[in-house]
Design an enzyme around this catalytic site. Structure first.
Site, short mmCIF file in Angstrom:
data_model
loop_
_atom_site.label_atom_id
_atom_site.label_comp_id
_atom_site.label_asym_id
_atom_site.label_seq_id
_atom_site.Cartn_x
_atom_site.Cartn_y
_atom_site.Cartn_z
N HIS A 106 0.85 -1.18 0.00
CA HIS A 106 0.00 0.00 0.00
C HIS A 106 0.89 1.23 0.00
CE1 HIS A 106 -3.61 2.35 0.65
NE2 HIS A 106 -3.00 2.99 1.64
N ALA A 139 -9.30 -9.81 5.92
CA ALA A 139 -10.59 -9.61 5.23
C ALA A 139 -10.95 -8.14 5.06
CB ALA A 139 -11.70 -10.32 6.01
N ASP A 142 -6.84 -3.04 3.75
CA ASP A 142 -5.54 -2.56 4.25
C ASP A 142 -5.44 -2.63 5.77
OD1 ASP A 142 -5.73 -0.01 1.70
OD2 ASP A 142 -4.80 -1.98 1.62
C1 GRF Z 1 1.13 0.49 -6.13
O1 GRF Z 1 1.61 1.69 -5.54
C2 GRF Z 1 0.21 -0.21 -5.17
O2 GRF Z 1 0.59 -0.13 -3.81
C3 GRF Z 1 -1.06 0.58 -5.38
O3 GRF Z 1 -1.12 0.79 -6.78
C4 GRF Z 1 0.21 0.76 -7.29
C5 GRF Z 1 0.27 -0.34 -8.31
O4 GRF Z 1 1.38 -0.09 -9.09
N1 GRF Z 1 -2.22 -0.16 -4.93
P1 GRF Z 1 1.86 -1.21 -10.16
O5 GRF Z 1 0.60 -1.72 -10.85
O6 GRF Z 1 2.56 -2.28 -9.38
O7 GRF Z 1 2.78 -0.43 -11.05
#
Ligand code: GRF
Length: 201
Positions: A106, A139, A142
Site C-alpha cells: 500500500h 478480510a 488494508d
Molecule cells: C502500487 O503503488 C500499489 O501499492 C497501489 O497501486 C500501485 C500499483 O502499481 N495499490 P503497479 O501496478 O505495481 O505499477
C-alpha cells in the site's frame, strides 16, 4: 517459493518481482499472474516473461461469492506458497484468504490513508512524510498485520503522480526484499506481529 502475483494496472511491482526472480538465489519465482481485468500492462509484462496469466472479472459472476470462489480456484491451480497482491484493486474473500497467505502493498504508512487513494489522501492532508507498507492481507481493507514500512518525504511541489512514483520506487524495493526473505526464511504470524526467519529461543 512459488508466487502467484495479482495485478490491476501497470504492474511495476510485478516487474520488480519478475526481475528479482531471474536470480536463482532469490528463492522465489513468479509462477502465474492473475488480474481482475483485461488489457493492462501488468498482464503484458507477465506474457513477455513467459509467465502464465489468468483474468477473473467480478462482472462475469452472478454474485461476489462466485467470483471469490473462481479466483481462489485459479490461484489454487498453481499451488502457490505465497500470493502477492501488487496493485490488485479487489478485496480478496475467504476462499482465497483461508487457503493462502496473501502479501499486499500500500502506498501509504498504514493505518494512515487506507483504501484506493492513499497517495491522494496523504497529499490532501498535508503530511510531510508518507511512505509505503507491506502487509499480510486480511478480510478488511488494508487492515492486515504489517510486515514492513518505509518512509518517503513529501516535497512542496508534489502532485499525486510525482509523489506516487517516488513512493513506488521505495515500494518495489521493499516488496522485493520482503518477498525474498519470506520465501528463503519462512515467517510466523502471532496476532498482529509477523516475524520473518526462524527466531528460536
Ligand atoms: C502500487 O503503488 C500499489 O501499492 C497501489 O497501486 C500501485 C500499483 O502499481 N495499490 P503497479 O501496478 O505495481 O505499477
Amino acid at each position: 517459493g512459488r508466487l502467484v502475483v495479482l495485478v490491476s494496472g501497470s504492474g511495476t511491482n510485478l516487474q520488480a518481482l519478475l526481475d528479482a526472480s531471474a536470480d536463482p538465489s532469490y528463492g522465489a519465482r513468479v509462477i502465474a499472474v492473475g488480474a481482475d481485468r483485461e488489457g493492462i500492462e501488468g498482464l503484458a509484462r507477465a506474457s513477455r516473461s513467459g509467465v502464465p496469466t489468468f483474468v477473473e472479472k467480478v462482472g462475469d459472476y452472478a454474485t461476489r461469492a462466485d467470483w471469490d470462489a473462481a479466483i481462489a480456484a485459479r490461484i489454487a491451480a498453481y499451488e502457490p506458497d505465497l500470493v502477492v497482491s501488487a496493485g490488485f484493486m479487489k478485496i480478496l474473500g475467504p476462499p482465497t484468504l483461508d487457503a493462502f497467505p496473501v502479501l499486499n502493498t500500500h502506498p501509504a504508512l498504514l493505518p494512515s490513508f487506507p483504501g484506493a487513494h492513499g497517495v491522494r489522501d496523504a497529499l490532501a492532508h498535508g503530511v510531510k512524510v508518507t511512505g509505503c507498507t507491506v502487509m499480510l492481507a486480511d478480510a478488511g481493507v488494508d487492515t492486515g498485520p504489517i510486515v514492513a514500512q518505509e518512509a518517503v518525504s513529501v516535497l512542496p511541489d508534489d502532485d499525486e503522480k510525482v509523489l506516487h512514483e517516488r513512493i513506488k520506487t521505495v515500494e518495489r524495493r521493499l516488496l522485493v526484499e520482503i518477498v525474498g526473505r519470506m520465501a528463503r526464511e519462512g515467517w510466523t504470524v502471532s496476532g498482529r506481529s509477523v516475524r520473518i526467519g526462524n527466531h528460536t529461543g
